[in-house]
Design an enzyme around this catalytic site. Structure first.
Site, PDB file in Angstrom:
ATOM      1  N   ASP A  13      66.651 -50.426   3.244  1.00 42.63           N
ATOM      2  CA  ASP A  13      66.638 -51.537   4.122  1.00 42.63           C
ATOM      3  C   ASP A  13      65.237 -51.917   5.201  1.00 42.63           C
ATOM      4  O   ASP A  13      65.002 -51.966   6.337  1.00 42.63           O
ATOM      5  CB  ASP A  13      67.702 -51.164   5.108  1.00 42.63           C
ATOM      6  N   GLU A 194      73.742 -60.896   3.870  1.00 49.84           N
ATOM      7  CA  GLU A 194      73.484 -59.848   5.064  1.00 49.84           C
ATOM      8  C   GLU A 194      72.129 -59.776   5.197  1.00 49.84           C
ATOM      9  O   GLU A 194      71.323 -60.625   4.582  1.00 49.84           O
ATOM     10  CB  GLU A 194      74.273 -58.497   4.699  1.00 49.84           C
TER      11      GLU A 194
END
Length: 542
Positions: A13, A194
């Protein structure tokens, strides 16, 4: 050259930003404390860990958080004066049974903001933002206004759990969100929308999101609008980076990206990826971070090959290189602080689980809860960053009964590990054996036969070659005694799991100590070592 992944071994991430000639990447740490890893580079090829900003209880307390919860998807930015860090603290992932069916509709995501003028300084107390979903990011608009964007979670039956990307203005003066939240992007048919990031370029607002889930179908999707609140027009290719149609690609699971621009206007995309084992297809190194140059055409972004494939190599910036990553480390525990490579699980009270002062020159682990505990377990470890490695430690431990254990562990989470430990029982006395937690076996916990050993200092060793793991021990300066069993290292991966459980981290190797009687029996570790190495067909022949 940039050689991907640039942050190997459980660094997912990525959020990237530039301050002058310095580049910073923040990555997720989930249940590992302190929270968030920030690496620094000047050439985009070589990176050094410089900070873990969430390091006190007021910022982060993950006691009780399930495996793979905790800190998700940090967003790092700089507004010319200070760094801004946004993060999610996940308290419940959800795996409930209702009427015989499993589900995960109710989840708890709390989003916070901290700031600091120096990346390695003392970060502020957190500002609570919202709990409407995860993967929050902060967008600094050209007029000075700031906006929070995040994935919107919808728990209602019949609805998409991933309900789009919402935007809401943030007031720095009031330290709160203001105005109404607006759903600016519902996502594409690929779904699971997302990880949003917003950018302003040539009058366009560019939205970058991840889609397809964080497994083999992962992808980066792009859209743009002249208006901050939309509507957003989808990129001609929809997904601008993905490995999902190329099972032969060495970098799989590519997605969850962020952009950075160099001083001369070149754009780079940082993104997460995974490297499957050649024989088993499991990513034992977890989700890692890669980076590559991208190009703009007609105010749309493309990879240089125009087909959206991640690359193994790319040119680094033409400046003096940053120091390369060290592939060998030995920790002698002579300092007052734990070496930066090492982390522990969940608790913001490290004095409860370890001490560097109780016995100078040693790491003392206080025996606490079980190795699967979600609260207070004494486990200190570092990331596995290589397919083939050696790790070892020297330990002094005098257990009095079977509820006390300590040793060397290869660990993914509380349901996936191999643990070479010393314990004691009334029949065999002090002994060494391996406990394995097996996620994909009818036998959840497996034990090797105990091997009796005398009192005194012991060295423990693990050798990993792709999916094969072997343990050994020795007393004094004698030869190594190899356990006859060969263990499956591939269980230390996201892919080895039972349905419905979160698995987003990576493999660690380190030291652990338990006293399940609650008497705190300690183990003293003189040193711990980790070394990347070439493949060995037989690691027992040094």
């Amino acid at each position: 050259m940039i050689r991907n992944p640039i942050l190997p071994g459980f660094n997912p991430d990525p959020s990237i930003c530039r301050v002058g000639d310095d580049y910073y990447i923040a990555t997720s740490t989930f249940e590992w404390f302190p929270g968030v890893q920030i690496h620094h580079s000047r050439d985009l090829a070589n990176w050094r860990l410089v900070a873990r900003p969430l390091n006190r209880a007021l910022q982060l307390d993950m006691r009780g958080a399930p495996d793979s919860c905790g800190v998700w998807a940090p967003d790092l930015s700089h507004d010319g004066e200070r760094f801004w860090l946004i993060y999610t603290d996940v308290k419940r992932y959800g795996r409930t049974t209702v009427g015989g069916a499993s589900g995960a509709s109710l989840r708890d995501f709390h989003n916070y903001l901290v700031t600091c003028e120096q990346v390695d300084g003392d970060w502020s107390d957190p500002v609570a933002l919202n709990s409407s979903g995860f993967d929050p990011a902060l967008f600094h608009d050209e007029d000075g206004r700031k906006y929070l964007i995040n994935q919107l979670w919808d728990h209602r039956p019949g609805q998409s759990r991933f309900a789009g990307i919402v935007l809401q203005e943030y007031s720095h003066a009031g330290q709160r969100l203001i105005g109404e939240r607006v759903n600016i992007f519902p996502g594409t048919p690929l779904g699971l929308t997302e990880a949003p990031h917003l950018y302003k370029r040539n009058g366009w607002y560019h939205l970058l999101v991840a889609e397809g889930g964080t497994g083999w179908n992962h992808a980066v999707t792009m859209a743009r609008s002249r208006n901050l609140h939309g509507p957003y027009e989808l990129h001609p290719h929809a997904q601008i980076l993905s490995s999902r149609t190329r099972p032969d690609a060495p970098l799989q699971r590519a997605g969850h990206a962020d952009l950075v621009e160099t001083p001369d206007g070149q754009t780079f995309m940082a993104y997460l990826c995974g490297r499957p084992l050649p024989n088993r297809g499991r990513c034992i190194l977890g989700r890692e971070t890669a980076i590559q140059p991208v190009i703009w055409e007609d105010d749309w972004l493309y990879t240089e090959d125009r087909v959206g494939m991640p690359v193994l190599e790319a040119p680094a910036l033409p400046i003096p290189a940053s120091p390369p990553r060290e592939t060998e480390a030995r920790y002698d525990f002579d300092g007052a602080e734990l070496p930066r490579d090492l982390q522990w699980l969940r608790t913001p009270e490290p004095d409860r689980i370890f001490s560097l002062a109780a016995r100078p020159g040693h790491l003392r682990l206080h025996g606490r809860e079980t190795i699967g505990s979600l609260f207070t377990q004494a486990l200190v470890a570092r990331r596995q960053q290589d397919f083939c490695y050696s790790a070892s430690c020297a330990m002094e431990f005098a257990p009095e009964h079977f509820q006390q254990a300590a040793g060397l562990v290869a660990y993914y989470n509380g349901s996936k590990f191999h643990y070479l430990h010393v314990s004691h029982d009334e029949t065999i006395g002090r002994h060494v054996r391996v406990m394995s937690a097996l996620p994909d076996s009818p036998q959840a916990d497996a034990f090797t036969a105990p091997i009796a050993i005398p009192d005194g200092r012991i060295e423990l060793r693990v050798e990993v070659d792709f999916e094969r793991l072997r343990f050994a021990f020795r007393l004094g300066a004698g030869d190594w005694t190899w356990l006859p069993e060969q263990f499956d290292a591939s269980i230390l991966s996201d892919e080895a799991t039972q349905p419905g459980l979160p698995n987003f981290t990576g493999a660690f190797v380190g030291m652990a100590c338990q006293d399940m009687a609650g008497t705190g029996r300690p183990a003293d570790f003189d040193w711990f070592a980790y070394r990347e190495r070439a493949y060995r067909a037989d690691p027992t022949r040094d």
